[in-house]
Design a protein around this motif. Structure first.
Motif, PDB file in Angstrom:
ATOM      1  N   ALA A  36     -76.849 -79.902 -12.760  1.00  0.00           N
ATOM      2  CA  ALA A  36     -78.183 -80.396 -13.121  1.00  0.00           C
ATOM      3  C   ALA A  36     -78.270 -80.732 -14.607  1.00  0.00           C
ATOM      4  O   ALA A  36     -78.802 -81.788 -14.982  1.00  0.00           O
ATOM      5  CB  ALA A  36     -79.241 -79.359 -12.749  1.00  0.00           C
ATOM      6  N   LEU A  37     -77.744 -79.869 -15.466  1.00  0.00           N
ATOM      7  CA  LEU A  37     -77.749 -80.150 -16.908  1.00  0.00           C
ATOM      8  C   LEU A  37     -76.840 -81.330 -17.240  1.00  0.00           C
ATOM      9  O   LEU A  37     -77.172 -82.151 -18.099  1.00  0.00           O
ATOM     10  CB  LEU A  37     -77.315 -78.919 -17.699  1.00  0.00           C
ATOM     11  CG  LEU A  37     -78.372 -77.831 -17.794  1.00  0.00           C
ATOM     12  CD1 LEU A  37     -77.759 -76.536 -18.320  1.00  0.00           C
ATOM     13  CD2 LEU A  37     -79.519 -78.266 -18.685  1.00  0.00           C
ATOM     14  N   GLY A  38     -75.726 -81.429 -16.554  1.00  0.00           N
ATOM     15  CA  GLY A  38     -74.849 -82.581 -16.750  1.00  0.00           C
ATOM     16  C   GLY A  38     -75.543 -83.886 -16.411  1.00  0.00           C
ATOM     17  O   GLY A  38     -75.340 -84.896 -17.067  1.00  0.00           O
ATOM     18  N   GLY A  39     -76.399 -83.849 -15.402  1.00  0.00           N
ATOM     19  CA  GLY A  39     -77.140 -85.044 -15.021  1.00  0.00           C
ATOM     20  C   GLY A  39     -78.096 -85.531 -16.090  1.00  0.00           C
ATOM     21  O   GLY A  39     -78.518 -86.682 -16.081  1.00  0.00           O
ATOM     22  N   ALA A  40     -78.426 -84.665 -17.022  1.00  0.00           N
ATOM     23  CA  ALA A  40     -79.299 -85.042 -18.139  1.00  0.00           C
ATOM     24  C   ALA A  40     -78.500 -85.259 -19.423  1.00  0.00           C
ATOM     25  O   ALA A  40     -79.080 -85.531 -20.465  1.00  0.00           O
ATOM     26  CB  ALA A  40     -80.342 -83.951 -18.374  1.00  0.00           C
ATOM     27  N   SER A  41     -77.160 -85.124 -19.333  1.00  0.00           N
ATOM     28  CA  SER A  41     -76.373 -85.227 -20.563  1.00  0.00           C
ATOM     29  C   SER A  41     -75.012 -85.886 -20.291  1.00  0.00           C
ATOM     30  O   SER A  41     -74.942 -87.100 -20.133  1.00  0.00           O
ATOM     31  CB  SER A  41     -76.215 -83.843 -21.203  1.00  0.00           C
ATOM     32  OG  SER A  41     -75.663 -82.920 -20.267  1.00  0.00           O
ATOM     33  N   TRP A  42     -73.938 -85.088 -20.233  1.00  0.00           N
ATOM     34  CA  TRP A  42     -72.591 -85.658 -20.181  1.00  0.00           C
ATOM     35  C   TRP A  42     -72.352 -86.509 -18.949  1.00  0.00           C
ATOM     36  O   TRP A  42     -71.707 -87.556 -19.046  1.00  0.00           O
ATOM     37  CB  TRP A  42     -71.527 -84.567 -20.321  1.00  0.00           C
ATOM     38  CG  TRP A  42     -71.608 -83.487 -19.275  1.00  0.00           C
ATOM     39  CD1 TRP A  42     -71.062 -83.507 -18.029  1.00  0.00           C
ATOM     40  CD2 TRP A  42     -72.300 -82.248 -19.392  1.00  0.00           C
ATOM     41  NE1 TRP A  42     -71.372 -82.347 -17.352  1.00  0.00           N
ATOM     42  CE2 TRP A  42     -72.126 -81.557 -18.170  1.00  0.00           C
ATOM     43  CE3 TRP A  42     -73.050 -81.647 -20.386  1.00  0.00           C
ATOM     44  CZ2 TRP A  42     -72.677 -80.302 -17.931  1.00  0.00           C
ATOM     45  CZ3 TRP A  42     -73.584 -80.393 -20.143  1.00  0.00           C
ATOM     46  CH2 TRP A  42     -73.397 -79.735 -18.932  1.00  0.00           C
ATOM     47  N   THR A  43     -72.850 -86.121 -17.794  1.00  0.00           N
ATOM     48  CA  THR A  43     -72.649 -86.928 -16.582  1.00  0.00           C
ATOM     49  C   THR A  43     -73.416 -88.242 -16.685  1.00  0.00           C
ATOM     50  O   THR A  43     -72.903 -89.297 -16.294  1.00  0.00           O
ATOM     51  CB  THR A  43     -73.103 -86.149 -15.330  1.00  0.00           C
ATOM     52  OG1 THR A  43     -72.371 -84.928 -15.264  1.00  0.00           O
ATOM     53  CG2 THR A  43     -72.872 -86.943 -14.065  1.00  0.00           C
ATOM     54  N   ALA A  44     -74.619 -88.187 -17.226  1.00  0.00           N
ATOM     55  CA  ALA A  44     -75.416 -89.403 -17.403  1.00  0.00           C
ATOM     56  C   ALA A  44     -74.729 -90.360 -18.377  1.00  0.00           C
ATOM     57  O   ALA A  44     -74.686 -91.569 -18.143  1.00  0.00           O
ATOM     58  CB  ALA A  44     -76.812 -89.050 -17.890  1.00  0.00           C
ATOM     59  N   ARG A  45     -74.175 -89.826 -19.485  1.00  0.00           N
ATOM     60  CA  ARG A  45     -73.446 -90.683 -20.442  1.00  0.00           C
ATOM     61  C   ARG A  45     -72.283 -91.383 -19.752  1.00  0.00           C
ATOM     62  O   ARG A  45     -72.075 -92.590 -19.916  1.00  0.00           O
ATOM     63  CB  ARG A  45     -72.931 -89.864 -21.619  1.00  0.00           C
ATOM     64  CG  ARG A  45     -73.980 -89.474 -22.619  1.00  0.00           C
ATOM     65  CD  ARG A  45     -73.350 -88.767 -23.806  1.00  0.00           C
ATOM     66  NE  ARG A  45     -72.512 -89.645 -24.592  1.00  0.00           N
ATOM     67  CZ  ARG A  45     -72.933 -90.343 -25.637  1.00  0.00           C
ATOM     68  NH1 ARG A  45     -74.186 -90.275 -26.024  1.00  0.00           N
ATOM     69  NH2 ARG A  45     -72.108 -91.120 -26.298  1.00  0.00           N
TER      70      ARG A  45
END
Length: 93
Positions: A36-45
């Motif tokens: 979930a946090l990745g979806g707002a940060s590294w995964t989204a990038r």
């Protein structure tokens, strides 16, 4: 299932929920906090084709005093925010 989970903010600012609330909603729906946090940060990038933490990439970072995966009640209170290599916000103290 192999799906990429991201947190979007494509709505009008007055009508969209804050990103931290969207992250918590995904966790409440059963998504692992790391994902979930990745979806707002590294995964989204990565999904947008932007570089991650590699030499020469824009130095954008949100820094927390504690692991945000363990403290989902405070992702909107980082210790510091760095944009393009410049400190733009630091926690008081």
């Amino acid at each position: 299932m192999g799906a990429t989970v991201t947190v979007g903010t494509d709505g009008r600012p007055a009508r969209r929920p804050p990103v931290d609330r969207m992250v918590r909603a995904r966790v409440a729906a059963g998504v692992h906090p790391h994902v979930a946090l990745g979806g707002a940060s590294w995964t989204a990038r990565d999904h947008l084709g932007l570089p991650g933490l590699v030499p020469g990439a824009p130095a954008d970072a949100v820094v927390y005093p504690d692991d945000p995966r363990q403290h989902l009640d405070r992702p909107d209170r980082p210790g510091a925010v760095v944009l393009r290599g410049r400190l733009v916000r630091a926690a008081p103290g």
